[in-house]
Scaffold this motif. Sequence first.
Motif, PDB file in Angstrom:
ATOM      1  N   GLY A  71      36.682  98.313 -12.901  1.00  0.00           N
ATOM      2  CA  GLY A  71      36.237  96.928 -12.869  1.00  0.00           C
ATOM      3  C   GLY A  71      37.411  96.043 -12.541  1.00  0.00           C
ATOM      4  O   GLY A  71      38.502  96.547 -12.231  1.00  0.00           O
ATOM      5  N   SER A  72      37.206  94.722 -12.594  1.00  0.00           N
ATOM      6  CA  SER A  72      38.292  93.835 -12.192  1.00  0.00           C
ATOM      7  C   SER A  72      39.472  93.906 -13.160  1.00  0.00           C
ATOM      8  O   SER A  72      40.605  93.679 -12.792  1.00  0.00           O
ATOM      9  CB  SER A  72      37.771  92.404 -12.040  1.00  0.00           C
ATOM     10  N   VAL A  73      39.196  94.228 -14.433  1.00  0.00           N
ATOM     11  CA  VAL A  73      40.298  94.494 -15.363  1.00  0.00           C
ATOM     12  C   VAL A  73      40.447  96.008 -15.435  1.00  0.00           C
ATOM     13  O   VAL A  73      39.492  96.704 -15.753  1.00  0.00           O
ATOM     14  CB  VAL A  73      39.963  93.962 -16.767  1.00  0.00           C
ATOM     15  N   SER A  74      41.639  96.523 -15.101  1.00  0.00           N
ATOM     16  CA  SER A  74      41.723  97.974 -15.090  1.00  0.00           C
ATOM     17  C   SER A  74      42.027  98.498 -16.494  1.00  0.00           C
ATOM     18  O   SER A  74      42.928  98.037 -17.164  1.00  0.00           O
ATOM     19  CB  SER A  74      42.777  98.442 -14.090  1.00  0.00           C
ATOM     20  N   ILE A  75      41.211  99.420 -16.926  1.00  0.00           N
ATOM     21  CA  ILE A  75      41.377 100.028 -18.243  1.00  0.00           C
ATOM     22  C   ILE A  75      41.522 101.528 -18.006  1.00  0.00           C
ATOM     23  O   ILE A  75      40.701 102.117 -17.293  1.00  0.00           O
ATOM     24  CB  ILE A  75      40.134  99.748 -19.119  1.00  0.00           C
ATOM     25  N   PRO A  76      42.555 102.168 -18.564  1.00  0.00           N
ATOM     26  CA  PRO A  76      42.730 103.607 -18.343  1.00  0.00           C
ATOM     27  C   PRO A  76      41.488 104.369 -18.801  1.00  0.00           C
ATOM     28  O   PRO A  76      40.875 104.028 -19.809  1.00  0.00           O
ATOM     29  CB  PRO A  76      43.921 103.958 -19.231  1.00  0.00           C
ATOM     30  N   THR A  77      41.133 105.407 -18.027  1.00  0.00           N
ATOM     31  CA  THR A  77      39.907 106.161 -18.322  1.00  0.00           C
ATOM     32  C   THR A  77      39.941 106.719 -19.736  1.00  0.00           C
ATOM     33  O   THR A  77      38.942 106.699 -20.445  1.00  0.00           O
ATOM     34  CB  THR A  77      39.764 107.316 -17.322  1.00  0.00           C
ATOM     35  N   ARG A  78      41.149 107.202 -20.137  1.00  0.00           N
ATOM     36  CA  ARG A  78      41.247 107.811 -21.469  1.00  0.00           C
ATOM     37  C   ARG A  78      40.919 106.787 -22.558  1.00  0.00           C
ATOM     38  O   ARG A  78      40.133 107.067 -23.471  1.00  0.00           O
ATOM     39  CB  ARG A  78      42.676 108.360 -21.674  1.00  0.00           C
ATOM     40  N   ALA A  79      41.474 105.552 -22.370  1.00  0.00           N
ATOM     41  CA  ALA A  79      41.201 104.501 -23.356  1.00  0.00           C
ATOM     42  C   ALA A  79      39.708 104.165 -23.354  1.00  0.00           C
ATOM     43  O   ALA A  79      39.084 104.016 -24.418  1.00  0.00           O
ATOM     44  CB  ALA A  79      42.025 103.260 -23.021  1.00  0.00           C
ATOM     45  N   ALA A  80      39.131 104.069 -22.150  1.00  0.00           N
ATOM     46  CA  ALA A  80      37.704 103.750 -22.045  1.00  0.00           C
ATOM     47  C   ALA A  80      36.877 104.796 -22.786  1.00  0.00           C
ATOM     48  O   ALA A  80      35.944 104.479 -23.522  1.00  0.00           O
ATOM     49  CB  ALA A  80      37.286 103.700 -20.575  1.00  0.00           C
ATOM     50  N   TRP A  81      37.241 106.055 -22.592  1.00  0.00           N
ATOM     51  CA  TRP A  81      36.540 107.175 -23.221  1.00  0.00           C
ATOM     52  C   TRP A  81      36.624 107.049 -24.741  1.00  0.00           C
ATOM     53  O   TRP A  81      35.622 107.194 -25.442  1.00  0.00           O
ATOM     54  CB  TRP A  81      37.165 108.475 -22.723  1.00  0.00           C
ATOM     55  N   ASN A  82      37.851 106.763 -25.234  1.00  0.00           N
ATOM     56  CA  ASN A  82      38.025 106.635 -26.680  1.00  0.00           C
ATOM     57  C   ASN A  82      37.190 105.494 -27.237  1.00  0.00           C
ATOM     58  O   ASN A  82      36.577 105.619 -28.300  1.00  0.00           O
ATOM     59  CB  ASN A  82      39.506 106.401 -27.011  1.00  0.00           C
ATOM     60  N   ILE A  83      37.185 104.377 -26.499  1.00  0.00           N
ATOM     61  CA  ILE A  83      36.401 103.238 -26.987  1.00  0.00           C
ATOM     62  C   ILE A  83      34.921 103.597 -27.058  1.00  0.00           C
ATOM     63  O   ILE A  83      34.227 103.287 -28.026  1.00  0.00           O
ATOM     64  CB  ILE A  83      36.615 102.012 -26.067  1.00  0.00           C
ATOM     65  N   LEU A  84      34.470 104.315 -26.035  1.00  0.00           N
ATOM     66  CA  LEU A  84      33.063 104.728 -26.018  1.00  0.00           C
ATOM     67  C   LEU A  84      32.749 105.602 -27.220  1.00  0.00           C
ATOM     68  O   LEU A  84      31.657 105.549 -27.785  1.00  0.00           O
ATOM     69  CB  LEU A  84      32.758 105.520 -24.746  1.00  0.00           C
ATOM     70  N   LEU A  85      33.737 106.430 -27.603  1.00  0.00           N
ATOM     71  CA  LEU A  85      33.507 107.337 -28.725  1.00  0.00           C
ATOM     72  C   LEU A  85      33.657 106.615 -30.062  1.00  0.00           C
ATOM     73  O   LEU A  85      33.466 107.207 -31.116  1.00  0.00           O
ATOM     74  CB  LEU A  85      34.478 108.524 -28.660  1.00  0.00           C
ATOM     75  N   GLY A  86      34.027 105.347 -30.008  1.00  0.00           N
ATOM     76  CA  GLY A  86      34.054 104.560 -31.236  1.00  0.00           C
ATOM     77  C   GLY A  86      35.422 104.463 -31.887  1.00  0.00           C
ATOM     78  O   GLY A  86      35.521 104.104 -33.054  1.00  0.00           O
ATOM     79  N   ALA A  87      36.495 104.773 -31.151  1.00  0.00           N
ATOM     80  CA  ALA A  87      37.821 104.665 -31.735  1.00  0.00           C
ATOM     81  C   ALA A  87      38.143 103.196 -31.998  1.00  0.00           C
ATOM     82  O   ALA A  87      37.871 102.334 -31.162  1.00  0.00           O
ATOM     83  CB  ALA A  87      38.856 105.274 -30.798  1.00  0.00           C
ATOM     84  N   ALA A  88      38.685 102.889 -33.181  1.00  0.00           N
ATOM     85  CA  ALA A  88      38.907 101.502 -33.555  1.00  0.00           C
ATOM     86  C   ALA A  88      40.308 101.024 -33.210  1.00  0.00           C
ATOM     87  O   ALA A  88      40.606  99.833 -33.272  1.00  0.00           O
ATOM     88  CB  ALA A  88      38.647 101.324 -35.050  1.00  0.00           C
ATOM     89  N   ASP A  89      41.198 101.973 -32.850  1.00  0.00           N
ATOM     90  CA  ASP A  89      42.600 101.624 -32.696  1.00  0.00           C
ATOM     91  C   ASP A  89      42.956 101.145 -31.286  1.00  0.00           C
ATOM     92  O   ASP A  89      44.113 101.020 -30.941  1.00  0.00           O
ATOM     93  CB  ASP A  89      43.469 102.835 -33.067  1.00  0.00           C
ATOM     94  N   GLN A  90      41.975 100.890 -30.470  1.00  0.00           N
ATOM     95  CA  GLN A  90      42.268 100.506 -29.090  1.00  0.00           C
ATOM     96  C   GLN A  90      42.476  98.997 -28.980  1.00  0.00           C
ATOM     97  O   GLN A  90      42.112  98.241 -29.879  1.00  0.00           O
ATOM     98  CB  GLN A  90      41.123 100.948 -28.163  1.00  0.00           C
ATOM     99  N   ASP A  91      43.031  98.610 -27.834  1.00  0.00           N
ATOM    100  CA  ASP A  91      43.236  97.204 -27.521  1.00  0.00           C
ATOM    101  C   ASP A  91      41.929  96.422 -27.698  1.00  0.00           C
ATOM    102  O   ASP A  91      40.919  96.748 -27.075  1.00  0.00           O
ATOM    103  CB  ASP A  91      43.709  97.119 -26.055  1.00  0.00           C
ATOM    104  N   PRO A  92      41.898  95.392 -28.575  1.00  0.00           N
ATOM    105  CA  PRO A  92      40.628  94.676 -28.824  1.00  0.00           C
ATOM    106  C   PRO A  92      40.048  94.019 -27.570  1.00  0.00           C
ATOM    107  O   PRO A  92      38.831  93.912 -27.439  1.00  0.00           O
ATOM    108  CB  PRO A  92      41.012  93.622 -29.859  1.00  0.00           C
ATOM    109  N   TRP A 141      40.241  95.188 -24.489  1.00  0.00           N
ATOM    110  CA  TRP A 141      39.573  96.279 -23.763  1.00  0.00           C
ATOM    111  C   TRP A 141      38.256  96.640 -24.439  1.00  0.00           C
ATOM    112  O   TRP A 141      37.226  96.784 -23.791  1.00  0.00           O
ATOM    113  CB  TRP A 141      40.482  97.515 -23.707  1.00  0.00           C
ATOM    114  N   THR A 142      38.320  96.789 -25.774  1.00  0.00           N
ATOM    115  CA  THR A 142      37.110  97.140 -26.520  1.00  0.00           C
ATOM    116  C   THR A 142      36.010  96.132 -26.228  1.00  0.00           C
ATOM    117  O   THR A 142      34.855  96.483 -25.973  1.00  0.00           O
ATOM    118  CB  THR A 142      37.395  97.159 -28.038  1.00  0.00           C
ATOM    119  N   ASN A 143      36.381  94.870 -26.263  1.00  0.00           N
ATOM    120  CA  ASN A 143      35.412  93.813 -26.012  1.00  0.00           C
ATOM    121  C   ASN A 143      34.806  93.913 -24.624  1.00  0.00           C
ATOM    122  O   ASN A 143      33.592  93.849 -24.450  1.00  0.00           O
ATOM    123  CB  ASN A 143      36.092  92.446 -26.157  1.00  0.00           C
ATOM    124  N   ILE A 144      35.696  94.070 -23.635  1.00  0.00           N
ATOM    125  CA  ILE A 144      35.204  94.145 -22.253  1.00  0.00           C
ATOM    126  C   ILE A 144      34.232  95.304 -22.110  1.00  0.00           C
ATOM    127  O   ILE A 144      33.152  95.168 -21.542  1.00  0.00           O
ATOM    128  CB  ILE A 144      36.386  94.313 -21.269  1.00  0.00           C
TER     129      ILE A 144
END
Lengths: 266, 345
Positions: free
Chosen positions: B27-48, B50-53
């Motif tokens: 997307g227009s804001v680039s988020i590393p795939t690994r971080a995106a994957w973690n956020i999808l899995l519900g990891a809470a320790d990610q950049d807020p 990114w999580t929001n987006i």
Amino acid sequence: MKQPTIKIESLSTGYRGKNNVTIVARDINATIHGGELTCLLGPNGAGKSTLLRTLSAFLPPVEGSITIMGRNLNDYSDKELAKAIGVVLTEKTDLRNMSVEDLIGLGRSPYTGFWGNLHDEDRQKVAEAIEMVGIEPLRERMIQTLSDGERQKVMIAKALAQETPVIFLDEPTAFLDFPSKVEIMQLLRDLTRTTGKTIFLSTHDLELALQIADTIWLMDKQKGVMIGTPQELAGNGSLNSFFSQRGISFDIHDVEGSLCIIPRTK
Amino acid sequence: MRRPVISNMLIITALIMVLFLLNVALGSVSIPTRAAWNILLGAADQDPIWTNIILKSRVPQTLVAIVAGAGLAISGLHMQTVFRNPLAGPSVLGICSGASLGVAFVVLLSGSIGGVALSRMGFAGDIALTVGAIAGALAVMALIVYVSQRVKGNVTLLIIGVMIGYVANAIIGVLKYFSVEEDIRAYVVWGLGSFSRVSGNQMSLFVTMMCILLPLSFLLVKTLNLLLLGDQYARNLGLNIKRARLLVISYSGILVAVVTAYCGPINFLGLAVPHLCRAVFRTSDHRILTPACVLMGALFALACSLIARMPGIEGALPVNSVTALVGAPVVISVLFRRRKEDTAE
């Protein structure tokens, strides 16, 4: 052995408009027998298709009644009708990407459940229908790759898979080359013998009908319907009068039991 | 026969998963795939941020694309079968135009008569748009269902549908003529189609509705298979044609109405996906085509949504432009290849 399966009493066929009724043919009285091939002959516009549509319950009769297997046609529900009458129509179905076997399988619809899945018994009936019509090699072919004659046989197999005691065919031999016409007519006659079904068809192939059919119906706007075996109709002059009113005369010869029609030259 | 069907379905499902991930990650804001994957899995320790987006914007948008694509494909399949016309599609019967008319009334009239520019009203405006679209689409659909019970020929019905569409467009033209520029722009933007217009509660409502509506399509498979044979053969096999038409047209009409209300009129997808499915699965059997269209529609919509939001493009391209630009060549090439195989047989 010859059971009357269809009784037609003082039937008038036609179309009901909003405030008027167009009558195509009136006061037909007849019986159609099981185990026999009956051919309906008549010029264009005589009302052959309308009669077939009325008999197949696509069109309500304007007057009179039709009794099939001892029950009035009106008393059949949609589902029951699907198990009593099978049809083969002139309209060419515009099907693509469907195999012959699947199409014949659709003939089992009145018997299949909610999803239309075929059970072992249904597959067995489809296989039998394919065998009876003799189209085993076409099984896997797609409908759009078939010739007109092959397609007609597939539709006949569909009607057989439907397992109805009665089959109506609207001009099954139209658009076919001569060998295919003969093949289809013979196939239908043989089916009446082997299965005891009642088969009733309309056709323009006069000579073929006279040679193959058990019973002939001559349908005409003025004279109504004349019914008899080919020999009877030739003998009592019905065939001749049927043609002469159109200004054409024929000689009909009985050659060892099969009728030949030779146009009279001036 | 069965094995290629199942393996094809599995391949499409796998592709949907891949595209789902890509849709979330790119997307227009680039988020590393690994971080995106973690956020999808519900990891809470990610950049807020990114999580929001991802959770508030990209995941909803992706879900909307999946159900909208599936819905349009199914409605296209149904319409093509019931009208026995390969060019029939959700937009042909005027149902899309009906939705547009509803929206036009809401957007354009409220501006000129009520003096309130809806385009500035935000959330309430969005709901008004949705209600307008559904009302318009259902009104046209009711009209068509009414006509379908009275006319015999499918072609007549199709022509009447197209005519209703023209009338709707004509009225929209008149409304536009009397509207202020700002409102017209709001209307035009809605008309470009978008999977990202829906958000928050409305998104959940839309996805829930579609999750209820889509499985209902399986109830019509036998009816549709019989309709393939033509009205008379279908009738002879025990099908009540009037009722079948009523059911199929209303069902697919409601699907189009709902999707159009939330995503705008999305062209092409509903017309093209059924053809693609028939070509890929080589069948007309709706027992196979129905799930195939759901999957293929979702896949197609995901691909288009991904392209519309390619990195480097600010905001998002109109979905309508992408569907046709990407889809038309794909469909044409598939059909051509099949034609060659047919003649080679």
